[in-house]
Design a protein around this motif. Structure first.
Motif, mmCIF file in Angstrom:
data_model
loop_
_atom_site.group_PDB
_atom_site.id
_atom_site.type_symbol
_atom_site.label_atom_id
_atom_site.label_comp_id
_atom_site.label_asym_id
_atom_site.label_seq_id
_atom_site.Cartn_x
_atom_site.Cartn_y
_atom_site.Cartn_z
ATOM 1 N N SER A 1 0.830 -1.205 0.000
ATOM 2 C CA SER A 1 0.000 0.000 0.000
ATOM 3 C C SER A 1 0.863 1.253 0.000
ATOM 4 N N ASN A 2 1.830 1.271 -0.889
ATOM 5 C CA ASN A 2 2.681 2.452 -1.025
ATOM 6 C C ASN A 2 2.088 3.465 -1.994
ATOM 7 N N PHE A 3 0.854 3.865 -1.748
ATOM 8 C CA PHE A 3 0.263 4.830 -2.663
ATOM 9 C C PHE A 3 0.647 6.236 -2.232
ATOM 10 N N TYR A 4 0.599 7.167 -3.167
ATOM 11 C CA TYR A 4 0.961 8.513 -2.783
ATOM 12 C C TYR A 4 -0.142 9.495 -3.129
ATOM 13 N N TYR A 5 -0.033 10.648 -2.518
ATOM 14 C CA TYR A 5 -1.020 11.697 -2.643
ATOM 15 C C TYR A 5 -1.363 12.005 -4.103
ATOM 16 N N ASN B 1 -2.686 10.646 -11.791
ATOM 17 C CA ASN B 1 -1.605 10.403 -12.746
ATOM 18 C C ASN B 1 -1.865 9.080 -13.448
ATOM 19 N N LYS B 2 -2.156 9.142 -14.712
ATOM 20 C CA LYS B 2 -2.499 7.908 -15.406
ATOM 21 C C LYS B 2 -1.242 7.111 -15.731
ATOM 22 N N GLN B 3 -1.246 5.834 -15.420
ATOM 23 C CA GLN B 3 -0.184 4.927 -15.823
ATOM 24 C C GLN B 3 -0.859 3.842 -16.652
ATOM 25 N N SER B 4 -0.187 3.416 -17.703
ATOM 26 C CA SER B 4 -0.845 2.460 -18.590
ATOM 27 C C SER B 4 -1.154 1.140 -17.880
ATOM 28 N N GLY C 1 -3.618 22.442 -8.082
ATOM 29 C CA GLY C 1 -2.442 22.074 -8.872
ATOM 30 C C GLY C 1 -2.123 20.598 -8.815
ATOM 31 N N PRO D 1 -3.151 16.532 -13.522
ATOM 32 C CA PRO D 1 -2.418 16.729 -14.772
ATOM 33 C C PRO D 1 -3.289 17.268 -15.905
ATOM 34 N N GLN D 2 -4.598 16.962 -15.884
ATOM 35 C CA GLN D 2 -5.431 17.418 -16.996
ATOM 36 C C GLN D 2 -5.750 18.914 -16.928
ATOM 37 N N TYR E 1 -3.677 21.024 -17.443
ATOM 38 C CA TYR E 1 -2.889 21.607 -18.534
ATOM 39 C C TYR E 1 -3.608 21.532 -19.878
ATOM 40 N N ALA E 2 -4.649 20.716 -19.943
ATOM 41 C CA ALA E 2 -5.320 20.543 -21.235
ATOM 42 C C ALA E 2 -6.656 21.273 -21.263
ATOM 43 N N ILE F 1 3.459 24.326 -9.642
ATOM 44 C CA ILE F 1 2.385 24.016 -8.694
ATOM 45 C C ILE F 1 2.709 24.554 -7.305
ATOM 46 N N LEU G 1 7.986 9.160 -17.703
ATOM 47 C CA LEU G 1 6.697 9.756 -17.361
ATOM 48 C C LEU G 1 6.785 10.569 -16.077
ATOM 49 N N ARG H 1 6.878 19.397 -15.596
ATOM 50 C CA ARG H 1 5.760 20.239 -16.020
ATOM 51 C C ARG H 1 5.159 20.960 -14.813
ATOM 52 N N ASP H 2 5.003 20.230 -13.704
ATOM 53 C CA ASP H 2 4.459 20.858 -12.495
ATOM 54 C C ASP H 2 5.398 21.917 -11.931
ATOM 55 N N ASN I 1 0.864 6.430 -21.771
ATOM 56 C CA ASN I 1 1.347 7.166 -20.594
ATOM 57 C C ASN I 1 1.402 8.660 -20.872
ATOM 58 N N ASN J 1 -1.898 11.698 -19.922
ATOM 59 C CA ASN J 1 -1.583 12.772 -18.977
ATOM 60 C C ASN J 1 -1.469 14.114 -19.688
ATOM 61 N N ASN J 2 -2.030 14.156 -20.892
ATOM 62 C CA ASN J 2 -2.138 15.402 -21.651
ATOM 63 C C ASN J 2 -0.818 16.048 -22.040
#
Lengths: 488, 493
Positions: A91-95, A100-103, A308, A311-312, A314-315, A331, B50, B57-58, B81, B85-86
């Motif tokens: 359970s090493n998830f981060y804030y 953040n999309k990972q494939s 901030g 990631p989206q 920025y789009a 950010i 990535l 970018r941030d 990837n 993330n745009n």
């Protein structure tokens, strides 16, 4: 059927070497459903964990299951905090990792998670859909665990327990993070399983609890004290009114005016799924907003854009402090102007930071401290820690404190730099009623100086009085924007 | 192309090996300014690509990704990837010509092909950034003289680079400028700015050289990091099975033991790790590790010698050219070991039990860390560089073993690390044959303290503590760890 189901005698329990429960006695009979309420840190969670066998205690806990009942002879505990693991068992998830999309998917989907739970306990799959529908969770079946918001994680745990129908079910702060419809439906479901033979112990300070609850208690000085139902919301005598530290209330010069947030047709999607659709919203300096919406309506995502964290951003056609996102700002320049508290910030906060380090890290918007803050920041930190009544926990690690105390420290962290914007996403989760009122009064005070406020809360009674505008999200869209609604 | 290091006179070899400056945080006050408004184009979008890009970018920088045509058309993972993330994604032809900084984050094995493809497209006076110096130093890649060549190497996996950044921290980072390619003298300023962009300046930055980075990195990954953890794990598991310990228990102890043990190493160095043992166990582990150091020293020295002479990379590149014949055979053999094939049992092992019942691994780790460090320093690598490539990275690999066991661990580490790991493992196991016949379950599988009264001799305990605490890896480690304040603990199962 009044033979005791749970008989606790002389229970003693220490938490971090401090006695929490002292010779506690408690008998729960076959037709009883209990509510445990009271101050945060009084030992409610410790007691629940002791009954569930999740923590070490001294004394006697006897649990007699009814062998004739069909329900599983189990005590099942739904924790006050969500926890999940990835496919490798870690359970090493981060804030804000979920944005953040990972494939490669690293966590299971809700569907496979529930299927493996059902298989483990041999549960009928057809019973599941009704529960999912009642909690408004049917749409989330294909989501992966990492993508869920805090409220949705809570629901997942509740779904499991309602599906399991154990003979004894202990729910620790079950309403935290749930929208009002889900809270109502949860109560209906709890009444149903109570009728079917599940006995309930609820830990909560909410007023709306299932009708079947027929006994009430608090923990006082390590002992269980039964109270009458109507007594539970009486205010305690302990009313601390310390003056707000001057460094926070001194007139703050140079609060910028004008537009702070401007979103034009902001849309956020993951593959085919749109979480925010064509959001148009403007916030000007000094405005006080409440952000409403059901669980999964897109509130956290909307706030993550502002902070901030997404990631989206920025789009999209999205302006913060007059600059379009992605025009060269970092950010950290954004975060510098914002004081944020949210369930996720709390959950991912560095558990090995001390209370003092956590509070002072608010000056740097970091989770934990990485540099020497210098004299004036240090003394302001000390002052604020006293104001929040956390003096004795200053050097205690966050993960050694009960949830409510951790939350107080993080609230101090949120306001310590007296930011231009306060983003308070369910700030009072885990606090008792008195602490909540106290904090909301503090927010009112802070906001007198032109601070901009965005407040998320699922409980109407728990909203600061300075709120004047409301934005309502529904399924990722702006359902309504109202101005001047709360002024009276 | 010929090995760059070997073309240098000894004086210059020593000069470059000796570049090692632990930078003051005051050197980063200019932030990312040097790169503001510049076009950063990252080649490759795997875990490092990535996550570094998200951070940059941030931090307010202009980042896009370039991928091979096939990756874009095939919508491969790297394409997903980047686009999800745009980020802007384009072919080399589309993005490289306008790039001010081209960031090469592809696997080592592809470097020659990638650099040959992008170099003609790069504009006059642009910068090429690596995160590992193998291509420049061992393969001797020659870069056009107008191009600045720098290195920024975060010393953590990509996910960690992101996780630490978003919480306002960073990971320790090495930076370097290639002396053959710094025509405008802007290399160091750009490397520092890039480092700030990824958050590295908050966790300690070591100024190094391409040569020092490669020669120490190869040594670390072959010996203590991957090689010895693999050898120690396999031998420990086989010993427990031989002695009748439950296979599920043995598998779990080995899979998660390295992680729990090296977590103590991460926070308190070798001293901190040894202090988790009882006094009698500590004395035993000390003695065993002294013996292990004597047995393995010649092997560590051979690896370092072959790395320095270029023999290691020559043989490895031969295998690359040979369709990875050796690598694939060794990889398959790793997949066939009894440890790999035995799933961890459904037993609870308490944190302290990992130390008490796996004292042998504590001895392996101490021996390996100290030997790798000593051997590097003897070969002319500076202690700070040697620390990062030995002690600092050991817990990271141990975490990978806990998550993936050995076969998959080898698949995710770098091309050079996987090859070097097998090479070491093949040579080390026979060396330890006699030693292992003497090992019993008190060192691995059962609690060392069982049936002992816990008494020790004062003098020998004091001498051992002294030896552990005054070792150079400990003194230098204490200084460097201070810069990585409030390191996050890894949450284990």
């Amino acid at each position: 059927m009044s033979q005791p189901v749970v008989k606790i005698t002389n229970l003693n329990l220490k938490y971090q070497h401090k006695p929490v429960l002292q010779d506690l006695n408690w008998t729960i009979k076959g037709d009883e459903h209990w509510l445990l309420c009271g101050e945060s840190g009084s030992g409610k969670t410790s007691l629940a964990k002791a009954i569930s066998g999740l923590t070490h205690s001294y004394g006697n806990i006897e649990i007699t299951f009814n062998q004739e009942r069909e329900l599983p002879p189990l005590v099942y505990y739904v924790a006050n905090w969500f926890q999940f693991k990835d496919l490798e068992g870690q359970s090493n998830f981060y804030y804000q990792q979920r944005y953040n999309k990972q494939s490669a998917e690293t966590t299971a989907t809700v569907k496979t998670e529930l299927e493996s739970f059902g298989k483990k306990h041999a549960l009928p799959i057809d019973a599941l859909d009704t529960i999912l529908a009642a909690l408004g969770f049917s749409e989330q079946k294909d989501a992966t665990l990492i993508q869920l918001s805090s409220g949705e994680h809570k629901k997942l745990q509740l779904v499991k327990s309602l599906w399991l129908k154990p003979q004894l079910l202990i729910l620790d702060l079950p309403y935290n993070g749930l929208d009002s419809t889900s809270r109502r439906n949860l109560n209906t479901l709890l009444e149903e399983i109570a009728k079917a033979g599940t006995q309930l112990i609820l830990i909560s300070n909410e007023t709306e609890v299932p009708d079947c609850i027929n006994r009430f208690a608090m923990i006082k000085e390590g002992q269980l004290v039964e109270i009458a139902g109507h007594e539970r919301n009486l205010k305690g005598t302990k009313s601390v009114n310390r003056p707000v530290p001057a460094f926070l209330t001194d007139a703050v010069s140079l609060r910028p005016s004008g537009e702070i947030i401007k979103m034009i047709d902001v849309t956020i999607s993951y593959g085919e799924k749109k979480v925010l659709k064509n959001i148009n919203w403007e916030v000007n300096a000094g405005e006080k907003w409440v952000l409403h919406g059901h669980n999964g309506s897109g509130k956290s995502t909307l706030l993550s854009l502002i902070c901030g964290d997404h990631p989206q951003a920025y789009a999209n056609n999205f302006h913060l402090f007059g600059n379009k996102r992605g025009s060269g700002e970092s950010i950290w320049e954004i975060k510098e102007r914002i004081g944020l508290i949210s369930p996720e910030l709390h959950w991912y906060f560095d558990p090995s930071a001390t209370v003092w380090q956590s509070v002072v890290s608010g000056f740097y918007d970091s989770s934990g401290l990485f540099c020497d803050p210098g004299y004036s920041k240090k003394s302001q930190t000390d002052e604020l820690i006293s104001y929040f009544g956390l003096d004795e926990y200053k050097n205690t690690l966050m993960n050694e404190l009960p949830l409510g105390k951790q939350r107080l420290a993080l609230l101090a962290r949120t306001i310590i730099k007296n930011p231009e914007i306060l983003i308070l996403d369910e700030p009072c989760q885990g606090l008792d009623q008195q602490q909540t009122e106290h904090f909301n009064r503090l927010v009112d005070d802070l906001c007198k100086n032109g601070t901009t406020l965005i407040y998320v809360g699922h409980f109407d009674a728990q909203i600061p009085s300075c709120i004047e505008k409301r934005i309502l999200l529904e399924n990722g869209e702006v359902k309504s924007i109202e101005t001047d609604i709360y002024t009276n | 192309m010929s090995n760059y290091f070997n073309t240098l006179p000894l004086r210059e070899q020593l000069n470059q090996l000796g570049v090692c400056d632990f930078m003051d945080s005051g050197e980063f006050l200019d932030g990312v300014n040097v790169l503001k408004g510049k076009k950063l184009v990252i080649v490759g979008c795997g875990a490092q690509g990535l996550n570094q890009g998200l951070n940059l970018r941030d931090s307010g920088l202009d980042v896009s990704y370039t991928l091979r045509k096939e990756a874009i058309e095939g919508k491969r993972d790297s394409w997903k990837n980047a686009t999800e993330n745009n980020f802007t994604v384009g072919t080399y032809e589309e993005l490289i010509p306008s790039a001010d900084v081209v960031v090469n984050l592809t696997p080592d094995k592809q470097h020659t092909a990638v650099v040959n493809a992008i170099m003609p497209l790069m504009k006059q006076g642009a910068t090429l950034l690596y995160s590992h110096g193998f291509n420049i130093v061992e393969e001797g890649m020659q870069i056009r003289k107008d191009i600045t060549v720098i290195m920024v190497a975060p010393k953590c996996p990509g996910s960690e680079v992101r996780a630490e950044y978003v919480r306002g921290f960073g990971v320790p980072t090495l930076i370097a400028v290639h002396p053959e390619n710094n025509p405008e003298g802007k290399g160091l300023a750009q490397a520092k700015a890039y480092c700030v962009g990824t958050g590295g300046h908050r966790a300690g930055v070591l100024r190094s050289s391409f040569v020092a980075e490669v020669k120490s990195d190869l040594m670390g990954e072959q010996t203590i990091l991957c090689g010895l953890l693999q050898t120690g794990s396999i031998l420990s598991f086989d010993k427990m099975i031989e002695k009748g310990i439950d296979a599920g228990y043995a598998s779990k102890l080995v899979q998660y033991g390295v992680e729990v043990i090296t977590e103590a190493l991460k926070h308190g160095g070798v001293t901190g790790m040894m202090d988790r043992l009882s006094n009698p166990a500590k004395i035993k582990a000390f003695e065993v590790s002294e013996e292990l150091k004597d047995i393995m020293r010649p092997l560590f020295q051979k690896h370092q010698d072959d790395i320095m002479s270029g023999e290691f990379s020559r043989v490895m590149m031969e295998d690359w050219a040979n369709g990875d014949k050796n690598l694939l055979a060794w990889r398959a053999a790793t997949g066939e070991t009894a440890f790999e094939k035995t799933p961890a049992g459904d037993v609870k092992i308490a944190e302290q039990e990992y130390f008490d019942n796996y004292t042998l691994m504590v001895a392996f780790v101490r021996a390996g860390v100290e030997l790798a460090f000593e051997t590097m320093v003897q070969a002319g690598i500076k202690p700070e560089s040697a620390y990062y490539e030995s002690l600092h990275e050991t817990p990271l690999i141990a975490n990978t073993i806990a998550r993936k066991k050995l076969f998959e661990m080898n698949r995710v580490i770098s091309d050079t690390a996987e090859y070097g790991c097998y090479l070491f493992d093949q040579a080390c196991k026979p060396l330890l044959k006699d030693f292992m016949t003497k090992v019993d379950t008190d060192l691995v599988g059962k609690n060392f303290n069982e049936g002992k009264d816990g008494g020790v001799d004062n003098q020998s305990l004091i001498a051992i503590n002294e030896a552990l605490r005054t070792h150079q890896v400990e003194t230098i480690g204490a200084k460097l760890r201070k810069a990585m304040t409030a390191m996050k603990s890894i949450k284990t199962a």
